[in-house]
Design an enzyme around this catalytic site. Structure first.
Site, PDB file in Angstrom:
ATOM      1  N   ARG A   1       0.822  -1.217   0.000  1.00  0.00           N
ATOM      2  CA  ARG A   1       0.000   0.000   0.000  1.00  0.00           C
ATOM      3  C   ARG A   1       0.853   1.263   0.000  1.00  0.00           C
ATOM      4  NH1 ARG A   1      -3.243  -2.060   5.045  1.00  0.00           N
ATOM      5  NH2 ARG A   1      -1.072  -2.542   5.399  1.00  0.00           N
TER       6      ARG A   1
ATOM      7  N   SER B   1      -7.600  -4.076   7.372  1.00  0.00           N
ATOM      8  CA  SER B   1      -8.580  -4.776   8.213  1.00  0.00           C
ATOM      9  C   SER B   1      -8.716  -4.054   9.549  1.00  0.00           C
ATOM     10  CB  SER B   1      -8.130  -6.222   8.448  1.00  0.00           C
ATOM     11  OG  SER B   1      -8.091  -6.925   7.232  1.00  0.00           O
TER      12      SER B   1
END
Ligand code: PNS
Length: 161
Positions: free
Chosen positions: A90, A128
């Site tokens: 990311r 998450s």
């Protein structure tokens, strides 16, 4: 046959994971989404729940399988005749940890490659943990997790589990 493995805790699966799965399945004959059983991160969802959420999300993808493993990832890879580990990146902050993992795995199993995919820019902020933080505090998680798992994620916190 090129068998790739996308490993993770998937606690729970997010749309960022799903994007990587979609793209990785295109360059694999078979992609195994491998759930780590005993994550040191102390998962919120049990293994059974994490696998169920993955099954609901991935049910229409013919070359994607779901598996689970404990112990070393490279041992699971060998058992499945898999040759490449798929990881999503990311941001630069992911890189140091992922480099260490890739080098450790290379040292353990020189024939296994780690392949990195850059995240879709739309999901570069997503994790998450962020999903859990939002759901715990009543924030919206629409568009962040697959539609079919949204209610179960919200319910988990409403039940106070
Ligand atoms: O989603 P996560 O929690 O960031 O995934 C981490 C995971 C499961 C990919 C990583 O912890 C892992 O591969 N664990 C298995 C143990 C192992 O093989 N470690 C690498 C060599 S020491």
């Amino acid at each position: 046959m090129r068998i790739c493995v996308y490993p993770g805790s998937f606690d729970p699966i997010t749309n960022g994971h799903l994007d990587i799965i979609d793209r990785a399945s295109k360059i694999s004959d078979k992609l195994i989404v491998a759930v780590l059983v005993n994550s040191s991160k102390n998962p919120l969802f049990t293994l059974e729940e994490r696998v169920r959420l993955l099954k609901c999300t991935l049910k229409d993808k013919p070359n994607v399988e779901i598996g689970s493993f404990s112990g070393l990832l490279v041992d699971f890879m060998k058992e499945k005749n898999a040759t490449a580990i798929i990881k999503g990146l990311r941001a630069v902050s992911d890189f140091e940890y992922e480099l260490q993992m890739a080098l450790l795995n290379k040292n353990l199993a020189p024939d296994i490659e780690t392949l990195f995919m850059m995240t879709n820019i739309n999901y570069s902020f997503l994790s998450s943990s962020a999903v859990k933080e939002l759901a715990r505090n009543g924030g919206k998680i629409d568009g962040l997790v697959p539609e079919c798992i949204k209610d179960e994620v919200i319910r988990k916190f409403n039940l106070g589990v």
